[in-house]
Design a protein around this motif. Structure first.
Motif, PDB file in Angstrom:
ATOM      1  N   SER A 102       0.837  -1.208   0.000  1.00 40.54           N
ATOM      2  CA  SER A 102       0.000   0.000   0.000  1.00 40.54           C
ATOM      3  C   SER A 102       0.867   1.252   0.000  1.00 40.54           C
ATOM      4  O   SER A 102       2.091   1.180   0.168  1.00 40.54           O
ATOM      5  CB  SER A 102      -0.921  -0.017   1.218  1.00 40.54           C
ATOM      6  OG  SER A 102      -0.167  -0.016   2.413  1.00 40.54           O
ATOM      7  N   PRO A 103       0.271   2.431  -0.211  1.00 41.53           N
ATOM      8  CA  PRO A 103       1.055   3.669  -0.237  1.00 41.53           C
ATOM      9  C   PRO A 103       1.903   3.873   1.020  1.00 41.53           C
ATOM     10  O   PRO A 103       1.477   3.527   2.132  1.00 41.53           O
ATOM     11  CB  PRO A 103      -0.025   4.753  -0.355  1.00 41.53           C
ATOM     12  CG  PRO A 103      -1.143   4.078  -1.078  1.00 41.53           C
ATOM     13  CD  PRO A 103      -1.145   2.668  -0.565  1.00 41.53           C
ATOM     14  N   VAL A 104       3.083   4.414   0.838  1.00 39.73           N
ATOM     15  CA  VAL A 104       4.004   4.665   1.946  1.00 39.73           C
ATOM     16  C   VAL A 104       3.346   5.589   2.975  1.00 39.73           C
ATOM     17  O   VAL A 104       2.716   6.582   2.621  1.00 39.73           O
ATOM     18  CB  VAL A 104       5.309   5.312   1.425  1.00 39.73           C
ATOM     19  CG1 VAL A 104       6.215   5.711   2.587  1.00 39.73           C
ATOM     20  CG2 VAL A 104       6.035   4.351   0.479  1.00 39.73           C
ATOM     21  N   GLY A 105       3.499   5.231   4.256  1.00 37.79           N
ATOM     22  CA  GLY A 105       2.908   6.045   5.313  1.00 37.79           C
ATOM     23  C   GLY A 105       1.721   5.376   5.971  1.00 37.79           C
ATOM     24  O   GLY A 105       1.227   5.844   7.003  1.00 37.79           O
ATOM     25  N   GLU A 238      -5.079  14.444  -5.833  1.00 37.18           N
ATOM     26  CA  GLU A 238      -3.869  15.197  -5.475  1.00 37.18           C
ATOM     27  C   GLU A 238      -4.238  16.468  -4.723  1.00 37.18           C
ATOM     28  O   GLU A 238      -3.683  16.781  -3.654  1.00 37.18           O
ATOM     29  CB  GLU A 238      -3.077  15.561  -6.724  1.00 37.18           C
ATOM     30  CG  GLU A 238      -2.472  14.391  -7.475  1.00 37.18           C
ATOM     31  CD  GLU A 238      -1.764  14.865  -8.739  1.00 37.18           C
ATOM     32  OE1 GLU A 238      -1.140  15.952  -8.696  1.00 37.18           O
ATOM     33  OE2 GLU A 238      -1.859  14.170  -9.763  1.00 37.18           O
ATOM     34  N   LEU A 239      -5.171  17.216  -5.292  1.00 42.43           N
ATOM     35  CA  LEU A 239      -5.589  18.479  -4.673  1.00 42.43           C
ATOM     36  C   LEU A 239      -6.255  18.233  -3.326  1.00 42.43           C
ATOM     37  O   LEU A 239      -6.046  18.986  -2.363  1.00 42.43           O
ATOM     38  CB  LEU A 239      -6.546  19.215  -5.613  1.00 42.43           C
ATOM     39  CG  LEU A 239      -5.952  19.683  -6.944  1.00 42.43           C
ATOM     40  CD1 LEU A 239      -7.046  20.206  -7.869  1.00 42.43           C
ATOM     41  CD2 LEU A 239      -4.886  20.753  -6.726  1.00 42.43           C
ATOM     42  N   ALA A 268      -6.159   2.572  -6.469  1.00 44.21           N
ATOM     43  CA  ALA A 268      -6.431   3.772  -7.257  1.00 44.21           C
ATOM     44  C   ALA A 268      -5.626   4.965  -6.767  1.00 44.21           C
ATOM     45  O   ALA A 268      -5.214   5.816  -7.563  1.00 44.21           O
ATOM     46  CB  ALA A 268      -7.925   4.089  -7.222  1.00 44.21           C
ATOM     47  N   CYS A 269      -5.382   5.053  -5.454  1.00 46.26           N
ATOM     48  CA  CYS A 269      -4.632   6.182  -4.895  1.00 46.26           C
ATOM     49  C   CYS A 269      -3.242   6.311  -5.499  1.00 46.26           C
ATOM     50  O   CYS A 269      -2.671   7.412  -5.523  1.00 46.26           O
ATOM     51  CB  CYS A 269      -4.515   6.042  -3.380  1.00 46.26           C
ATOM     52  SG  CYS A 269      -6.026   6.471  -2.488  1.00 46.26           S
ATOM     53  N   LYS A 273      -0.507   9.429  -6.558  1.00 44.05           N
ATOM     54  CA  LYS A 273       0.680   9.452  -5.689  1.00 44.05           C
ATOM     55  C   LYS A 273       0.375  10.040  -4.319  1.00 44.05           C
ATOM     56  O   LYS A 273       1.119  10.866  -3.789  1.00 44.05           O
ATOM     57  CB  LYS A 273       1.829  10.210  -6.361  1.00 44.05           C
ATOM     58  CG  LYS A 273       2.325   9.571  -7.652  1.00 44.05           C
ATOM     59  CD  LYS A 273       3.460  10.378  -8.267  1.00 44.05           C
ATOM     60  CE  LYS A 273       4.039   9.676  -9.488  1.00 44.05           C
ATOM     61  NZ  LYS A 273       3.070   9.540 -10.601  1.00 44.05           N
ATOM     62  N   ILE A 274      -0.750   9.624  -3.733  1.00 40.83           N
ATOM     63  CA  ILE A 274      -1.135  10.138  -2.417  1.00 40.83           C
ATOM     64  C   ILE A 274      -1.196   9.006  -1.400  1.00 40.83           C
ATOM     65  O   ILE A 274      -1.342   7.839  -1.756  1.00 40.83           O
ATOM     66  CB  ILE A 274      -2.509  10.856  -2.455  1.00 40.83           C
ATOM     67  CG1 ILE A 274      -3.633   9.855  -2.768  1.00 40.83           C
ATOM     68  CG2 ILE A 274      -2.498  12.005  -3.452  1.00 40.83           C
ATOM     69  CD1 ILE A 274      -5.019  10.359  -2.436  1.00 40.83           C
ATOM     70  N   THR A 275      -1.080   9.379  -0.131  1.00 37.96           N
ATOM     71  CA  THR A 275      -1.287   8.457   0.980  1.00 37.96           C
ATOM     72  C   THR A 275      -2.422   9.003   1.831  1.00 37.96           C
ATOM     73  O   THR A 275      -2.270  10.043   2.479  1.00 37.96           O
ATOM     74  CB  THR A 275      -0.019   8.318   1.844  1.00 37.96           C
ATOM     75  OG1 THR A 275       1.047   7.808   1.044  1.00 37.96           O
ATOM     76  CG2 THR A 275      -0.269   7.370   3.009  1.00 37.96           C
TER      77      THR A 275
END
Length: 384
Positions: A102-105, A238-239, A268-269, A273-275
């Motif tokens: 999963s996304p970092v963080g 992103e926003l 999808a995130c 490039k979001i966490t």
């Protein structure tokens, strides 16, 4: 046994989900005897293509030999144990794997039983986090028009599809609803990117106005699935992630339907490039075998609950089958298939094929739009 006798027995005792049972006076229940790959077979020998993947949960076919073998092995050692005060290797290993991919963080995994339960966990955890931080005023949630997050009361409240929500409105908490970035409504010649940026203005304004009282924004990344597969550009995510940090509001990503490869990436995130602060997972998590969901979150959130029991800051939320060992083992086997068989790369090739196949519908007089995000293709039918 045959279809007719089983159907009669069914209708004498069962109440099926999402169904007007009177319809079965005209449309008989279909009892399924077995499944193999994409095919289902009834008791009269008829075969059916499981085109809806058994409610979007089955990723690798019925009776998948890899998942079958994993479950058979697990059955010989442990089927289930209470997950409060006890643990087991499949639950630990699946959490490790989910946090790895999963996304970092995202550093912590909390298990629940199904998608709606995962959303309930994320909502309660966000609200409780702010309470533990001494910010009791942060109790509201922001959601998008046309969104869907499940049918338990909390999940239903933060959704916006009237078909499911309207009847139960008196039971639901109040939420703040913001116009959707649904790109179906963009102007002629306007790109998905530009429309999504333009629609984000409503969210920015709402956050600016209500941040002091808002706990979290909840969103389906990229595709509003139950809301007629409406789509938007990753720039909106992103926003939103930047704005949530700016205004100190949590971001809950409901990846229950779009996760595990459906949008062209594992989650999808990734495309933005979001966490998020919370990521909700279910449906494809176990490859369609057993009910399981997970809420992934950060160490920062985890630490807000970590204290002496007498302080009463613990997250006292539980399900009897939390972290079920069989379900966790199925989840591990499913992720193993993703990693060992290059499934995401295969999905991206399949997405190109779907784009080519659906191209011919674009000029049809009753088609307003053909849209696609990864493996999700929607054809918008209109009267004229």
């Amino acid at each position: 046994m045959d279809n007719q006798s089983l159907s009669a027995r069914d209708l004498s005792v069962l109440w099926h989900p999402c169904t007007q049972m009177k319809d079965h006076e005209d449309y008989p229940i279909i009892p399924i005897k077995s499944g193999k790959g994409v095919w289902l077979e009834d008791f009269d020998g008829n075969r059916y293509l499981d085109a809806i993947s058994s409610w979007w949960v089955n990723l690798f076919g019925h009776a998948n030999p890899i998942i079958n073998a994993a479950l058979k092995a697990q059955l010989d050692s442990l089927e289930h144990v209470i997950f409060a005060g006890f643990s087991h290797e499949p639950g630990i290993a699946l959490a490790e794997k989910l946090l790895e991919i999963s996304p970092v963080g995202l550093d912590r995994c909390f298990y629940a039983d199904n998608g709606s339960s995962a959303v309930e966990v994320a909502l309660k955890m966000s609200f409780h986090y702010w309470r533990n931080q001494g910010q009791q005023q942060k109790s509201k949630f922001i959601t998008l028009e046309n969104s869907y997050h499940g049918e338990t009361l909390g999940a239903l409240a933060v959704g916006n599809v009237d078909l499911y929500k309207q009847t139960y409105a008196p039971l639901l908490m109040d939420v703040i609803t913001v116009p959707s970035p649904d790109c179906y409504y963009r102007e002629t010649g306007e790109s998905w990117y530009d429309y999504s940026v333009r629609q984000f203005g409503f969210m920015e304004q709402t956050l600016q106005q209500h941040a002091q009282s808002v706990s979290a924004v909840i969103i389906e990344p990229l595709v509003q699935c139950a809301g007629n597969m409406r789509m938007y550009d990753p720039v909106y995510l992103e926003l939103l992630a930047k704005a949530c940090k700016k205004y100190q509001v949590h971001l809950i990503a409901d990846e229950i339907a779009v996760g595990f490869g459906r949008t062209g990436t594992l989650f999808a995130c990734e495309q933005a490039k979001i966490t998020p602060d919370f990521m909700c997972l279910s449906k494809g998590l176990t490859g369609g075998y057993l009910p399981l969901s997970a809420v992934l979150t950060s160490n920062q959130v985890y630490q807000a609950f970590y204290d002496d029991y007498t302080k009463l800051t613990a997250f006292l939320h539980s399900h009897s089958y939390t972290g079920n060992a069989l379900a966790c083992r199925a989840g591990l086997a499913s992720i193993g298939i993703f990693q060992q068989q290059g499934i995401i790369e295969k999905n991206q090739q399949l997405a190109k094929l779907l784009a080519n196949v659906s191209e011919r519908f674009k000029q049809h007089k009753n088609v307003a739009e053909v849209r696609q995000t990864g493996l999700i293709v929607a054809i918008e039918l209109v009267k004229n």
